[in-house]
Design an enzyme around this catalytic site. Sequence first.
Site, PDB file in Angstrom:
ATOM      1  N   THR A 126       0.823  -1.220   0.000  1.00 38.58           N
ATOM      2  CA  THR A 126       0.000   0.000   0.000  1.00 38.58           C
ATOM      3  C   THR A 126       0.855   1.267   0.000  1.00 38.58           C
ATOM      4  O   THR A 126       1.987   1.262   0.509  1.00 38.58           O
ATOM      5  CB  THR A 126      -0.905   0.006   1.264  1.00 38.58           C
ATOM      6  N   ASP A 127       0.286   2.349  -0.515  1.00 40.43           N
ATOM      7  CA  ASP A 127       0.999   3.640  -0.477  1.00 40.43           C
ATOM      8  C   ASP A 127       1.130   4.172   0.948  1.00 40.43           C
ATOM      9  O   ASP A 127       1.905   5.099   1.203  1.00 40.43           O
ATOM     10  CB  ASP A 127       0.301   4.681  -1.376  1.00 40.43           C
ATOM     11  N   GLU A 128       0.381   3.560   1.891  1.00 39.86           N
ATOM     12  CA  GLU A 128       0.427   4.069   3.272  1.00 39.86           C
ATOM     13  C   GLU A 128       1.785   3.843   3.919  1.00 39.86           C
ATOM     14  O   GLU A 128       2.101   4.472   4.930  1.00 39.86           O
ATOM     15  CB  GLU A 128      -0.694   3.448   4.113  1.00 39.86           C
ATOM     16  N   TYR A 151      -1.456  -0.243  11.192  1.00 44.26           N
ATOM     17  CA  TYR A 151      -1.691  -0.968   9.935  1.00 44.26           C
ATOM     18  C   TYR A 151      -0.544  -0.730   8.959  1.00 44.26           C
ATOM     19  O   TYR A 151       0.059  -1.674   8.425  1.00 44.26           O
ATOM     20  CB  TYR A 151      -3.026  -0.505   9.296  1.00 44.26           C
ATOM     21  N   LYS A 155       2.315  -3.334   7.370  1.00 42.39           N
ATOM     22  CA  LYS A 155       2.511  -3.558   5.924  1.00 42.39           C
ATOM     23  C   LYS A 155       3.958  -3.246   5.541  1.00 42.39           C
ATOM     24  O   LYS A 155       4.561  -3.954   4.722  1.00 42.39           O
ATOM     25  CB  LYS A 155       1.540  -2.687   5.104  1.00 42.39           C
TER      26      LYS A 155
HETATM   27  P1  NAD Z   1     -10.004  -6.892   2.792  1.00 35.42           P
HETATM   28  O1  NAD Z   1      -9.925  -6.543   4.230  1.00 35.42           O
HETATM   29  O2  NAD Z   1     -11.245  -6.597   2.026  1.00 35.42           O
HETATM   30  O3  NAD Z   1      -9.745  -8.476   2.615  1.00 35.42           O
HETATM   31  C1  NAD Z   1      -8.739  -9.155   3.296  1.00 35.42           C
HETATM   32  C2  NAD Z   1      -8.972 -10.644   3.086  1.00 35.42           C
HETATM   33  O4  NAD Z   1      -7.906 -11.356   3.752  1.00 35.42           O
HETATM   34  C3  NAD Z   1     -10.290 -11.166   3.686  1.00 35.42           C
HETATM   35  O5  NAD Z   1     -10.920 -12.032   2.775  1.00 35.42           O
HETATM   36  C4  NAD Z   1      -9.840 -11.913   4.938  1.00 35.42           C
HETATM   37  O6  NAD Z   1     -10.716 -12.988   5.289  1.00 35.42           O
HETATM   38  C5  NAD Z   1      -8.470 -12.418   4.507  1.00 35.42           C
HETATM   39  N1  NAD Z   1      -7.597 -12.695   5.660  1.00 35.42           N
HETATM   40  C6  NAD Z   1      -7.347 -11.875   6.711  1.00 35.42           C
HETATM   41  N2  NAD Z   1      -6.495 -12.471   7.576  1.00 35.42           N
HETATM   42  C7  NAD Z   1      -6.183 -13.676   7.023  1.00 35.42           C
HETATM   43  C8  NAD Z   1      -5.338 -14.738   7.430  1.00 35.42           C
HETATM   44  N3  NAD Z   1      -4.654 -14.691   8.587  1.00 35.42           N
HETATM   45  N4  NAD Z   1      -5.226 -15.820   6.635  1.00 35.42           N
HETATM   46  C9  NAD Z   1      -5.921 -15.893   5.465  1.00 35.42           C
HETATM   47  N5  NAD Z   1      -6.754 -14.920   5.036  1.00 35.42           N
HETATM   48  C10 NAD Z   1      -6.889 -13.824   5.813  1.00 35.42           C
HETATM   49  O7  NAD Z   1      -8.738  -6.229   2.129  1.00 35.42           O
HETATM   50  P2  NAD Z   1      -8.574  -5.518   0.697  1.00 35.42           P
HETATM   51  O8  NAD Z   1      -9.062  -4.137   0.793  1.00 35.42           O
HETATM   52  O9  NAD Z   1      -9.124  -6.415  -0.350  1.00 35.42           O
HETATM   53  O10 NAD Z   1      -6.992  -5.465   0.603  1.00 35.42           O
HETATM   54  C11 NAD Z   1      -6.259  -6.556   0.081  1.00 35.42           C
HETATM   55  C12 NAD Z   1      -4.779  -6.264   0.174  1.00 35.42           C
HETATM   56  O11 NAD Z   1      -4.492  -5.072  -0.540  1.00 35.42           O
HETATM   57  C13 NAD Z   1      -4.277  -6.048   1.594  1.00 35.42           C
HETATM   58  O12 NAD Z   1      -2.995  -6.639   1.701  1.00 35.42           O
HETATM   59  C14 NAD Z   1      -4.189  -4.549   1.725  1.00 35.42           C
HETATM   60  O13 NAD Z   1      -3.185  -4.165   2.649  1.00 35.42           O
HETATM   61  C15 NAD Z   1      -3.822  -4.151   0.302  1.00 35.42           C
HETATM   62  N6  NAD Z   1      -4.257  -2.808  -0.105  1.00 35.42           N
HETATM   63  C16 NAD Z   1      -5.545  -2.439   0.021  1.00 35.42           C
HETATM   64  C17 NAD Z   1      -5.943  -1.174  -0.401  1.00 35.42           C
HETATM   65  C18 NAD Z   1      -7.393  -0.718  -0.318  1.00 35.42           C
HETATM   66  O14 NAD Z   1      -7.666   0.442  -0.601  1.00 35.42           O
HETATM   67  N7  NAD Z   1      -8.329  -1.572   0.014  1.00 35.42           N
HETATM   68  C19 NAD Z   1      -5.008  -0.282  -0.938  1.00 35.42           C
HETATM   69  C20 NAD Z   1      -3.678  -0.698  -1.058  1.00 35.42           C
HETATM   70  C21 NAD Z   1      -3.313  -1.972  -0.646  1.00 35.42           C
HETATM   71  P1  TYD Z   2     -10.206   4.713   4.710  1.00 37.57           P
HETATM   72  O1  TYD Z   2     -11.213   4.273   3.691  1.00 37.57           O
HETATM   73  O2  TYD Z   2     -10.299   4.136   6.084  1.00 37.57           O
HETATM   74  O3  TYD Z   2      -8.779   4.460   4.062  1.00 37.57           O
HETATM   75  P2  TYD Z   2      -7.312   4.898   4.588  1.00 37.57           P
HETATM   76  O4  TYD Z   2      -7.404   5.447   5.950  1.00 37.57           O
HETATM   77  O5  TYD Z   2      -6.622   3.590   4.560  1.00 37.57           O
HETATM   78  O6  TYD Z   2      -6.814   5.874   3.578  1.00 37.57           O
HETATM   79  O7  TYD Z   2     -10.285   6.284   4.866  1.00 37.57           O
HETATM   80  C1  TYD Z   2     -10.054   7.144   3.767  1.00 37.57           C
HETATM   81  C2  TYD Z   2     -10.093   8.567   4.274  1.00 37.57           C
HETATM   82  O8  TYD Z   2     -11.415   8.865   4.734  1.00 37.57           O
HETATM   83  C3  TYD Z   2      -9.181   8.815   5.463  1.00 37.57           C
HETATM   84  O9  TYD Z   2      -8.646  10.130   5.352  1.00 37.57           O
HETATM   85  C4  TYD Z   2     -10.100   8.719   6.666  1.00 37.57           C
HETATM   86  C5  TYD Z   2     -11.418   9.253   6.116  1.00 37.57           C
HETATM   87  N1  TYD Z   2     -12.651   8.695   6.705  1.00 37.57           N
HETATM   88  C6  TYD Z   2     -13.649   9.556   7.185  1.00 37.57           C
HETATM   89  O10 TYD Z   2     -13.517  10.791   7.133  1.00 37.57           O
HETATM   90  N2  TYD Z   2     -14.783   9.007   7.702  1.00 37.57           N
HETATM   91  C7  TYD Z   2     -14.963   7.661   7.799  1.00 37.57           C
HETATM   92  O11 TYD Z   2     -16.027   7.212   8.321  1.00 37.57           O
HETATM   93  C8  TYD Z   2     -13.929   6.789   7.301  1.00 37.57           C
HETATM   94  C9  TYD Z   2     -14.084   5.300   7.376  1.00 37.57           C
HETATM   95  C10 TYD Z   2     -12.800   7.364   6.756  1.00 37.57           C
END
Ligand code: NAD
Ligand code: TYD
Length: 344
Positions: A126-128, A151, A155
């Site tokens: 992630t970019d975080e 988090y 990562k």
């Molecule tokens: P999500 O939370 O929707 O899904 C995570 C999945 O992992 C779930 O199906 C959960 O059951 C499974 N899981 C959790 N712990 C586990 C374990 N111990 N063993 C096996 N499975 C397990 O997440 P997402 O939003 O789909 O993100 C997927 C990946 O992409 C993550 O690694 C996250 O850090 C990365 N990512 C997400 C975003 C975003 O905006 N959502 C952005 C950048 C990177």
């Molecule tokens: P989020 O979807 O939790 O992603 P991340 O924190 O990983 O970027 O949040 C995106 C942005 O939105 C972040 O600046 C926090 C803000 N946010 C709110 O203002 N209200 C909310 O209820 C949530 C969940 C997030």
Amino acid sequence: MALKVLVTGGAGFIGSNFIRHLLRTYPGYTVVNLDKLTYAGNLANLADVDSNPNYRFQKGDICDPGHAEAALRDGVDAVVHFAAESHVDRSIADARVFVETNIQGTYTLLDLARRTGVSRFVHVSTDEVYGSLAPDQVADEAWPLAPNSPYAASKAAADLLARSFWHTYSFPVIITRSSNNYGPHQFPEKLIPLMITHALEGNKLPVYGDGMNERDWIFVEDNCRALDRVLHAGRPGETYNVGSGEPVSNLALIRSLLRILGGSGVQIEFVADRPGHDRRYALDAGKVARALGWKPEVSLEKGLTRTVEWYRTHPEWVQNALSGEYRDYYEKFYVHRRASLARI
Ligand code: NAD
Ligand code: TYD
């Protein structure tokens, strides 16, 4: 060549979209989905591919070597590793499971994948991990890691382990760092689906702080195409940023959503800020464009419109998500935040 791909965390948001992408794009591929089914894992996300003979689900925990080994048995060519705890607010409430899954789980998987001769390991990050950027800054892949939330720290630790496996063992790891994804099947605790579901139910929209935090948003299918490019043509040992390059403030994003939703009378409510809230993420995704020919295809306007439409037409999915553990979480933390705001 037809590949056998192990996808971890495939029942979650991005993983399920990616499995659908793989099976549709490469009908000869076999996909194994290893997922623990935490609150974020929902097999309904994959109901449409469940009967595909090239797809197999295995319930299991990446932290458990027995589960990981069983999934890697019988010759897996490539791993695409999504499984993680992914929500910043949850990591602030309790980071233990983030350390377990994101760090120890990634290590367990890397170790077994290396020992079983996997020839490509895509680690989804992630970019975080770059932390909060100033208004004039944009992070490329060489930007220093400065994760701020538990988090992001978990990562970043996983990224460093993955990197070390390349440098120490020449194990062919590739890291992607994408910006905030949005689209169908995202659990409604993240900003966009939370705002859409609240607006559809006529609830207030909780905005943290002043709402001027900026994020770079990418439609999930664009990220799936980037991951496809990285899986097939990425260079082992490399890291690729994946993002739109156009950060927007949370308030601007919410206003766009409200316009698309066409709803009147929905109210924004400013609530207490997230502790340590990163002000701005901004990615330079030039490398993946130059090296692998990837560019986002879905504009924010089109992506948000498709996302709103999906949530509007899938009330059952939303109800199921909202009625699980999410409800407890919602009560515990969102209500708590509102209470603390009232005291200010
Ligand atoms: P999500 O939370 O929707 O899904 C995570 C999945 O992992 C779930 O199906 C959960 O059951 C499974 N899981 C959790 N712990 C586990 C374990 N111990 N063993 C096996 N499975 C397990 O997440 P997402 O939003 O789909 O993100 C997927 C990946 O992409 C993550 O690694 C996250 O850090 C990365 N990512 C997400 C975003 C975003 O905006 N959502 C952005 C950048 C990177
Ligand atoms: P989020 O979807 O939790 O992603 P991340 O924190 O990983 O970027 O949040 C995106 C942005 O939105 C972040 O600046 C926090 C803000 N946010 C709110 O203002 N209200 C909310 O209820 C949530 C969940 C997030």
